[in-house]
Design a protein around this motif. Structure first.
Motif, PDB file in Angstrom:
ATOM      1  N   PRO A 142      25.595  95.513  62.675  1.00 30.91           N
ATOM      2  CA  PRO A 142      24.892  94.955  61.512  1.00 30.91           C
ATOM      3  C   PRO A 142      25.880  94.627  60.390  1.00 30.91           C
ATOM      4  CG  PRO A 142      23.733  96.876  62.358  1.00 30.91           C
ATOM      5  CD  PRO A 142      25.041  96.809  63.086  1.00 30.91           C
ATOM      6  N   THR A 143      25.840  93.396  59.918  1.00 27.13           N
ATOM      7  CA  THR A 143      26.852  92.926  58.962  1.00 27.13           C
ATOM      8  C   THR A 143      26.195  92.345  57.728  1.00 27.13           C
ATOM      9  OG1 THR A 143      28.369  92.433  60.785  1.00 27.13           O
ATOM     10  CG2 THR A 143      28.832  91.396  58.659  1.00 27.13           C
ATOM     11  N   GLY A 144      26.610  92.828  56.573  1.00 27.39           N
ATOM     12  CA  GLY A 144      26.163  92.283  55.304  1.00 27.39           C
ATOM     13  C   GLY A 144      27.220  91.361  54.724  1.00 27.39           C
ATOM     14  N   GLY A 145      27.014  90.993  53.474  1.00 28.26           N
ATOM     15  CA  GLY A 145      27.950  90.058  52.861  1.00 28.26           C
ATOM     16  C   GLY A 145      28.330  90.450  51.453  1.00 28.26           C
ATOM     17  N   MET A 146      29.481  89.958  51.026  1.00 26.36           N
ATOM     18  CA  MET A 146      29.896  90.072  49.637  1.00 26.36           C
ATOM     19  C   MET A 146      30.468  88.726  49.214  1.00 26.36           C
ATOM     20  SD  MET A 146      33.457  89.950  49.674  1.00 26.36           S
ATOM     21  CE  MET A 146      33.747  90.539  48.023  1.00 26.36           C
ATOM     22  N   GLY A 147      30.322  88.421  47.941  1.00 27.05           N
ATOM     23  CA  GLY A 147      30.817  87.132  47.484  1.00 27.05           C
ATOM     24  C   GLY A 147      30.823  87.033  45.969  1.00 27.05           C
TER      25      GLY A 147
END
Length: 395
Positions: A86-91
């Protein structure tokens, strides 16, 4: 250093938006994004990603109260389930050249995503589709960004890599002149054969019939792209929203569709490069800015176009349709002496897509900008894998 959650605090939201003004004040290639375009990413009423996810953003201040960094973290639970972990994001990362400050921001994203059940994070990416606010610029700093794409400071890659992020994939921008591009003879020949085949027809978009083209876009997109990792199928509502939002700047002679009989089989969505006007709006889009936009548009400021999206359904790939639809767009420019555009920027070509990489070079594209999408695995002992390479359906 103090980390502050932005939330709905108007002062902190302003700090989040205004930090880049100081960091980029000497960078001539940087174009300030419209404030509304950034804020809409974090507005549950305007960003459909909130239907299946959530987001948070922070600013970082030094001991004297000066803002020295910002970042956002987000998770789309539906997309996260498509990954091996499971992969989330940052930006929306901005930071002074200080690895300690960057680590505070990265740690905040990691810890928040861990608490949401994630095992990795990608960044810098968007809380939404890949076509906007995606990637860390690593090459082509002398070139201005296209609309809603980042232009990031040259020391950012080192901050990501020192923390432990690794190159998950790269995406490239290619530029080619519209009228004088050098196209390989094989591409011209394949396109000519398709034009002579009565089974195929090519039509440019018509604003008066925009709902039909939105539906055709959705059909092609879901067959051509939705099977790839990290790409969700497009809904009817989303397709119509995308096309409707583009109508104010849409130039009918730029966007083309291909049909086999009555079936839509390919699209090449190209828009005027409005960052050539946005650069003069100082981040605003109030009434005065809108009038200024219309004035500059009428004066012919926009001489660039950018390819927003390109797709061919699998059953028609490798048959020359790719070449035919790309060159049909160019032919429109060559046939019209009043055609105002000089260059095409093909905005988002991933290194995991060798078919598209080969194609943009065949039609005269030259590399302009390189971005990296990084991935950070929370389990530091887990083997790292780069993004899978796309293959044709029969490979």
């Amino acid at each position: 250093m103090t980390l502050l959650e932005v939330g709905n605090d108007p002062t902190l939201r302003r700090e989040f938006l205004h930090l880049p003004l100081r960091l980029y004040r000497h960078e001539t290639a940087w174009i300030r994004p419209l404030d509304k375009d950034i804020e809409e990413v974090f507005d549950p009423q305007k960003n459909p990603s909130f239907a299946n996810g959530e987001a948070i953003r922070w600013i970082l201040q030094d001991d004297g109260g000066k803002t020295i960094g910002r970042v956002a973290a987000f998770v789309d639970y539906e997309k996260a389930k498509q990954e091996e972990q499971p992969t989330g994001g940052m930006g929306f990362f901005e930071c002074e050249n200080d690895p300690a400050a960057a680590s505070v921001l990265f740690n905040a994203c990691r810890d928040w995503l861990k608490a949401k059940g994630m095992e990795a994070m990608d960044g810098p990416i968007n809380f939404g589709e890949r076509d906007t606010w995606w990637g860390c610029l690593v090459g082509g700093f002398e070139h201005e960004p296209t609309y809603k794409m980042p232009w990031t400071l040259p020391y950012y890659p080192a901050l990501f890599e020192q923390y432990g992020f690794r190159d998950y994939f790269q995406q490239y921008t290619y530029v080619t002149p519209i009228r004088a591009a050098v196209v390989t003879p094989g591409v011209e020949e394949r396109a000519r054969r398709v034009y002579q085949n009565p089974a195929y027809q090519f039509r440019h978009v018509e604003k008066s019939n925009w709902k039909k083209y939105a539906d055709d876009l959705r059909t092609i997109y879901n067959l051509a792209w939705a099977r790839h990792s990290g790409v969700k199928p497009m809904s009817e509502e989303k397709a119509r929203e995308l096309v409707k939002s583009a109508l104010p700047i849409l130039d009918e002679q730029l966007t083309w569709f291909a049909y086999a009989g009555d079936d839509p089989v390919a699209f090449f969505v190209v828009l005027p490069e409005i960052n050539q006007i946005v650069k003069y709006l100082d981040g605003q889009f109030n009434l005065w800015a809108k009038l200024k936009f219309l004035l500059l548009k009428a004066k012919g400021v926009m001489t660039k176009t950018f390819g927003v999206s390109f797709g061919v359904v699998p059953d028609h790939q490798g048959k020359g349709v790719e070449a035919a639809i790309a060159l049909r767009f160019r032919q429109a420019g060559r046939d019209n002496p009043d055609f105002p555009y000089e260059t095409l920027e093909m905005n988002w070509v991933g290194d995991f897509n060798p078919i598209m990489l080969r194609f943009v070079k065949q039609i005269g594209g030259e590399l302009s900008k390189t971005y990296v999408t990084y991935r950070y695995l929370f389990d530091r002992n887990k083997p790292f894998k780069r993004c899978p390479v796309i293959k044709r359906p029969n490979e």
